[in-house]
Write an enzyme that holds these catalytic residues in place. Sequence first.
Site, PDB file in Angstrom:
ATOM      1  CG  HIS A 175      -0.413  -0.041   2.545  1.00  0.00           C
ATOM      2  ND1 HIS A 175      -0.910  -0.842   3.560  1.00  0.00           N
ATOM      3  CD2 HIS A 175       0.617   0.647   3.098  1.00  0.00           C
ATOM      4  CE1 HIS A 175      -0.214  -0.645   4.665  1.00  0.00           C
ATOM      5  NE2 HIS A 175       0.722   0.255   4.408  1.00  0.00           N
ATOM      6  CG  HIS A 235      -0.157   4.553   7.691  1.00  0.00           C
ATOM      7  ND1 HIS A 235      -1.131   3.812   7.048  1.00  0.00           N
ATOM      8  CD2 HIS A 235       1.025   3.935   7.408  1.00  0.00           C
ATOM      9  CE1 HIS A 235      -0.561   2.801   6.391  1.00  0.00           C
ATOM     10  NE2 HIS A 235       0.731   2.858   6.601  1.00  0.00           N
ATOM     11  CG  HIS A 264       8.805  -0.127   3.614  1.00  0.00           C
ATOM     12  ND1 HIS A 264       7.957  -1.212   3.696  1.00  0.00           N
ATOM     13  CD2 HIS A 264       8.089   0.920   4.098  1.00  0.00           C
ATOM     14  CE1 HIS A 264       6.788  -0.837   4.186  1.00  0.00           C
ATOM     15  NE2 HIS A 264       6.837   0.457   4.458  1.00  0.00           N
ATOM     16  CD  GLU A 296       3.298  -1.246   6.465  1.00  0.00           C
ATOM     17  OE1 GLU A 296       3.098  -0.082   6.811  1.00  0.00           O
ATOM     18  OE2 GLU A 296       3.495  -1.591   5.267  1.00  0.00           O
TER      19      GLU A 296
END
Length: 279
Positions: free
Chosen positions: A12, A58, A192, A239
Amino acid sequence: MAELVAGIGISHVPSLARVLETDRTDSSPDTDFLAFHEAGEWIREKNPDVVVVIYNDHGSALSLEFVPTFAIGAAKKYLPADEGRGRRPVPDFPGDQDLSWHLIDSVVPEGFDLTVCQRLDVDHGLSEPLVSLFGTPEEWPMRVVPIAVNVVQQPTPSAQRCFDLGKAIGRAIASYPEDVKVAVIGTGGMSHQLQGQRAGHINSEFDRMFLSKIVEDPDALTALSNMEYIDLAGSEGAELVMWLVMRGAMDATASAVHSGYRVPISSTAAGVVTLENPQ
Protein backbone atom coordinates in the site's frame (compact mmCIF):
# COMPACT_ATOMS: atom_id res chain seq x y z
CA MET A 1 -24.16 -18.80 1.08
CA ALA A 2 -21.21 -16.44 0.76
CA GLU A 3 -18.32 -17.48 -1.47
CA LEU A 4 -14.71 -16.46 -0.92
CA VAL A 5 -13.67 -15.82 -4.51
CA ALA A 6 -10.23 -14.24 -4.11
CA GLY A 7 -7.38 -13.46 -1.80
CA ILE A 8 -4.88 -10.75 -2.63
CA GLY A 9 -1.71 -9.57 -0.94
CA ILE A 10 -0.54 -6.18 -2.16
CA SER A 11 1.61 -3.30 -0.97
CA HIS A 12 0.00 0.00 0.00
CA VAL A 13 2.93 2.33 -0.66
CA PRO A 14 1.27 5.70 -1.41
CA SER A 15 2.72 6.18 -4.90
CA LEU A 16 1.85 2.70 -6.19
CA ALA A 17 -1.46 3.54 -7.89
CA ARG A 18 -0.03 6.63 -9.59
CA VAL A 19 3.01 4.69 -10.84
CA LEU A 20 0.77 1.93 -12.18
CA GLU A 21 -1.43 4.45 -13.98
CA THR A 22 1.62 6.03 -15.60
CA ASP A 23 3.00 2.63 -16.58
CA ARG A 24 -0.38 1.61 -18.04
CA THR A 25 -0.20 4.38 -20.62
CA ASP A 26 3.56 4.21 -21.21
CA SER A 27 4.68 3.20 -24.69
CA SER A 28 7.30 0.92 -23.08
CA PRO A 29 5.64 -0.45 -19.95
CA ASP A 30 7.79 -1.95 -17.21
CA THR A 31 7.46 -5.74 -17.25
CA ASP A 32 7.89 -5.81 -13.46
CA PHE A 33 4.44 -4.19 -13.20
CA LEU A 34 2.71 -6.79 -15.36
CA ALA A 35 1.48 -8.88 -12.40
CA PHE A 36 0.06 -5.73 -10.72
CA HIS A 37 -1.95 -4.89 -13.84
CA GLU A 38 -3.08 -8.49 -14.26
CA ALA A 39 -4.14 -8.65 -10.61
CA GLY A 40 -6.40 -5.63 -11.15
CA GLU A 41 -7.95 -7.10 -14.29
CA TRP A 42 -8.43 -10.42 -12.51
CA ILE A 43 -10.21 -9.06 -9.43
CA ARG A 44 -12.42 -6.79 -11.55
CA GLU A 45 -13.46 -9.85 -13.54
CA LYS A 46 -14.19 -11.68 -10.28
CA ASN A 47 -16.50 -8.76 -9.49
CA PRO A 48 -16.75 -9.29 -5.71
CA ASP A 49 -19.75 -7.84 -3.89
CA VAL A 50 -17.63 -7.13 -0.82
CA VAL A 51 -13.91 -6.80 -0.12
CA VAL A 52 -12.55 -7.30 3.38
CA VAL A 53 -9.42 -5.16 3.55
CA ILE A 54 -6.75 -5.89 6.16
CA TYR A 55 -4.71 -2.74 6.63
CA ASN A 56 -3.03 -0.57 9.22
CA ASP A 57 -3.95 2.97 10.14
CA HIS A 58 -1.05 5.44 9.90
CA GLY A 59 -2.13 7.82 12.66
CA SER A 60 -5.01 9.11 10.55
CA ALA A 61 -7.95 7.81 12.57
CA LEU A 62 -6.17 6.01 15.42
CA SER A 63 -3.50 7.97 17.28
CA LEU A 64 -0.83 6.44 19.53
CA GLU A 65 -3.14 7.34 22.40
CA PHE A 66 -5.60 4.72 21.19
CA VAL A 67 -4.29 1.75 19.23
CA PRO A 68 -6.42 -1.39 19.27
CA THR A 69 -4.67 -4.60 18.27
CA PHE A 70 -7.48 -5.41 15.87
CA ALA A 71 -10.33 -3.07 14.87
CA ILE A 72 -13.19 -3.63 12.42
CA GLY A 73 -15.44 -1.13 10.73
CA ALA A 74 -19.19 -1.57 11.10
CA ALA A 75 -20.28 1.66 9.45
CA LYS A 76 -22.58 2.48 6.58
CA LYS A 77 -19.68 4.18 4.81
CA TYR A 78 -16.04 5.16 5.32
CA LEU A 79 -14.56 8.49 4.34
CA PRO A 80 -11.05 8.83 2.89
CA ALA A 81 -8.89 10.19 5.70
CA ASP A 82 -7.18 13.57 5.58
CA GLU A 83 -3.50 12.60 5.70
CA GLY A 84 -2.25 16.18 5.65
CA ARG A 85 -3.31 17.40 2.21
CA GLY A 86 -7.06 17.05 2.50
CA ARG A 87 -9.16 14.00 1.81
CA ARG A 88 -8.08 11.85 -1.10
CA PRO A 89 -10.27 12.61 -4.15
CA VAL A 90 -11.87 9.18 -4.35
CA PRO A 91 -15.48 8.19 -3.65
CA ASP A 92 -16.50 7.34 -0.11
CA PHE A 93 -16.18 3.63 0.56
CA PRO A 94 -19.60 2.00 1.08
CA GLY A 95 -19.72 -0.34 4.05
CA ASP A 96 -21.44 -3.68 4.48
CA GLN A 97 -22.80 -3.51 8.01
CA ASP A 98 -24.47 -6.93 7.85
CA LEU A 99 -21.23 -8.72 6.96
CA SER A 100 -19.28 -6.63 9.48
CA TRP A 101 -21.56 -7.67 12.31
CA HIS A 102 -21.53 -11.29 11.16
CA LEU A 103 -17.73 -11.24 11.31
CA ILE A 104 -17.83 -9.61 14.73
CA ASP A 105 -20.37 -12.08 16.10
CA SER A 106 -18.36 -14.99 14.68
CA VAL A 107 -14.78 -13.98 15.42
CA VAL A 108 -15.07 -12.45 18.90
CA PRO A 109 -16.42 -15.66 20.48
CA GLU A 110 -13.37 -17.42 19.03
CA GLY A 111 -11.15 -15.23 21.22
CA PHE A 112 -10.28 -12.31 18.91
CA ASP A 113 -11.34 -9.14 20.69
CA LEU A 114 -12.07 -6.80 17.79
CA THR A 115 -12.62 -3.13 18.54
CA VAL A 116 -15.83 -2.17 16.73
CA CYS A 117 -15.72 1.17 14.88
CA GLN A 118 -19.09 2.55 13.80
CA ARG A 119 -17.31 5.58 12.38
CA LEU A 120 -13.88 5.27 10.80
CA ASP A 121 -11.90 7.30 8.29
CA VAL A 122 -9.56 5.14 6.22
CA ASP A 123 -6.15 6.23 4.96
CA HIS A 124 -3.84 5.06 2.17
CA GLY A 125 -3.39 1.70 3.89
CA LEU A 126 -6.85 0.86 2.57
CA SER A 127 -7.38 3.25 -0.32
CA GLU A 128 -4.07 2.73 -2.16
CA PRO A 129 -4.58 -1.00 -2.84
CA LEU A 130 -8.19 -0.41 -3.93
CA VAL A 131 -7.19 2.37 -6.32
CA SER A 132 -4.32 0.21 -7.61
CA LEU A 133 -6.70 -2.69 -8.29
CA PHE A 134 -9.99 -0.95 -9.20
CA GLY A 135 -8.84 2.45 -10.48
CA THR A 136 -10.83 5.56 -9.60
CA PRO A 137 -14.45 4.92 -10.58
CA GLU A 138 -17.19 7.44 -9.88
CA GLU A 139 -18.58 4.91 -7.41
CA TRP A 140 -16.86 1.81 -6.01
CA PRO A 141 -18.25 -1.38 -7.57
CA MET A 142 -18.12 -3.21 -4.22
CA ARG A 143 -18.77 -2.70 -0.53
CA VAL A 144 -15.89 -2.62 1.94
CA VAL A 145 -15.26 -4.09 5.39
CA PRO A 146 -12.07 -2.57 6.85
CA ILE A 147 -10.08 -4.47 9.47
CA ALA A 148 -7.20 -2.53 11.01
CA VAL A 149 -4.22 -4.31 12.55
CA ASN A 150 -1.76 -2.63 14.90
CA VAL A 151 1.67 -2.94 13.29
CA VAL A 152 2.87 0.36 14.73
CA GLN A 153 2.79 0.36 18.54
CA GLN A 154 4.54 -2.48 20.38
CA PRO A 155 3.47 -5.05 21.31
CA THR A 156 2.04 -5.89 17.91
CA PRO A 157 0.23 -9.16 17.18
CA SER A 158 2.41 -12.05 16.08
CA ALA A 159 2.41 -13.53 12.61
CA GLN A 160 0.79 -16.66 14.04
CA ARG A 161 -1.95 -14.57 15.70
CA CYS A 162 -2.67 -12.80 12.41
CA PHE A 163 -2.79 -16.12 10.55
CA ASP A 164 -5.20 -17.54 13.13
CA LEU A 165 -7.40 -14.44 12.87
CA GLY A 166 -7.53 -15.01 9.13
CA LYS A 167 -8.66 -18.59 9.65
CA ALA A 168 -11.47 -17.36 11.91
CA ILE A 169 -12.48 -14.79 9.27
CA GLY A 170 -12.48 -17.52 6.63
CA ARG A 171 -14.80 -19.67 8.74
CA ALA A 172 -17.07 -16.68 9.35
CA ILE A 173 -17.31 -15.89 5.63
CA ALA A 174 -18.10 -19.54 4.88
CA SER A 175 -20.99 -19.43 7.37
CA TYR A 176 -22.45 -16.14 6.12
CA PRO A 177 -25.92 -17.01 4.81
CA GLU A 178 -26.14 -14.25 2.18
CA ASP A 179 -25.41 -15.07 -1.46
CA VAL A 180 -22.47 -12.74 -1.95
CA LYS A 181 -19.00 -12.97 -3.43
CA VAL A 182 -16.27 -11.91 -1.01
CA ALA A 183 -12.60 -11.09 -1.55
CA VAL A 184 -10.02 -10.63 1.21
CA ILE A 185 -7.12 -8.24 0.63
CA GLY A 186 -4.07 -8.15 2.89
CA THR A 187 -2.01 -4.99 2.48
CA GLY A 188 1.36 -3.57 3.46
CA GLY A 189 5.06 -4.19 2.85
CA MET A 190 7.15 -5.33 1.27
CA SER A 191 10.52 -4.69 2.92
CA HIS A 192 11.20 -1.09 3.83
CA GLN A 193 12.24 1.12 6.68
CA LEU A 194 11.57 4.83 6.76
CA GLN A 195 13.62 6.05 9.70
CA GLY A 196 16.70 5.49 11.81
CA GLN A 197 20.11 4.20 10.79
CA ARG A 198 18.54 1.58 8.52
CA ALA A 199 16.32 4.03 6.63
CA GLY A 200 16.12 2.80 3.05
CA HIS A 201 16.52 -0.85 4.06
CA ILE A 202 15.21 -3.22 1.37
CA ASN A 203 15.72 -6.99 1.44
CA SER A 204 14.79 -8.44 -1.96
CA GLU A 205 15.89 -11.95 -1.00
CA PHE A 206 13.48 -11.97 1.93
CA ASP A 207 10.67 -10.44 -0.15
CA ARG A 208 10.94 -13.07 -2.86
CA MET A 209 11.00 -15.82 -0.22
CA PHE A 210 7.88 -14.31 1.35
CA LEU A 211 6.06 -14.21 -2.01
CA SER A 212 6.76 -17.91 -2.43
CA LYS A 213 6.02 -19.05 1.14
CA ILE A 214 2.77 -17.08 1.44
CA VAL A 215 1.38 -19.46 -1.18
CA GLU A 216 3.12 -22.74 -0.53
CA ASP A 217 4.15 -22.74 3.11
CA PRO A 218 2.57 -19.96 5.20
CA ASP A 219 3.41 -21.88 8.38
CA ALA A 220 7.07 -21.05 7.72
CA LEU A 221 6.14 -17.36 7.84
CA THR A 222 4.12 -17.71 11.03
CA ALA A 223 7.22 -19.19 12.69
CA LEU A 224 9.04 -15.85 12.39
CA SER A 225 8.91 -13.58 15.43
CA ASN A 226 8.00 -9.91 15.24
CA MET A 227 11.64 -8.99 15.83
CA GLU A 228 12.71 -11.26 12.98
CA TYR A 229 10.24 -9.49 10.67
CA ILE A 230 11.67 -6.13 11.69
CA ASP A 231 15.23 -7.39 11.28
CA LEU A 232 14.61 -8.97 7.87
CA ALA A 233 11.98 -6.69 6.33
CA GLY A 234 12.53 -3.43 8.22
CA SER A 235 10.39 -1.70 10.82
CA GLU A 236 7.65 -0.84 8.31
CA GLY A 237 8.17 -4.03 6.30
CA ALA A 238 6.80 -5.87 9.34
CA GLU A 239 3.41 -4.87 7.92
CA LEU A 240 3.65 -8.09 5.95
CA VAL A 241 2.03 -9.99 8.83
CA MET A 242 -1.25 -8.53 7.50
CA TRP A 243 -0.90 -10.66 4.37
CA LEU A 244 -1.07 -13.65 6.70
CA VAL A 245 -4.59 -12.63 7.77
CA MET A 246 -5.60 -12.89 4.12
CA ARG A 247 -3.74 -16.19 3.70
CA GLY A 248 -5.40 -17.66 6.78
CA ALA A 249 -8.83 -16.86 5.37
CA MET A 250 -8.07 -18.80 2.19
CA ASP A 251 -8.07 -22.57 1.83
CA ALA A 252 -4.81 -24.27 2.81
CA THR A 253 -4.52 -25.56 -0.76
CA ALA A 254 -5.23 -22.20 -2.42
CA SER A 255 -3.03 -21.58 -5.44
CA ALA A 256 -1.40 -18.49 -6.87
CA VAL A 257 -2.77 -16.91 -10.03
CA HIS A 258 -0.41 -13.93 -10.23
CA SER A 259 2.73 -12.96 -8.36
CA GLY A 260 4.95 -9.97 -8.95
CA TYR A 261 7.64 -7.84 -7.39
CA ARG A 262 9.01 -4.39 -8.12
CA VAL A 263 11.77 -2.54 -6.33
CA PRO A 264 11.79 0.25 -5.55
CA ILE A 265 8.46 2.05 -5.45
CA SER A 266 9.47 5.25 -3.74
CA SER A 267 11.75 3.87 -1.00
CA THR A 268 9.79 0.64 -0.65
CA ALA A 269 9.78 -2.75 -2.26
CA ALA A 270 6.34 -3.57 -3.62
CA GLY A 271 4.73 -6.94 -4.25
CA VAL A 272 1.46 -8.54 -5.24
CA VAL A 273 0.06 -12.05 -5.11
CA THR A 274 -3.41 -13.28 -6.02
CA LEU A 275 -4.85 -16.53 -4.69
CA GLU A 276 -7.92 -18.58 -5.42
CA ASN A 277 -9.36 -21.57 -3.63
CA PRO A 278 -9.69 -24.95 -5.35
CA GLN A 279 -13.02 -25.39 -7.13
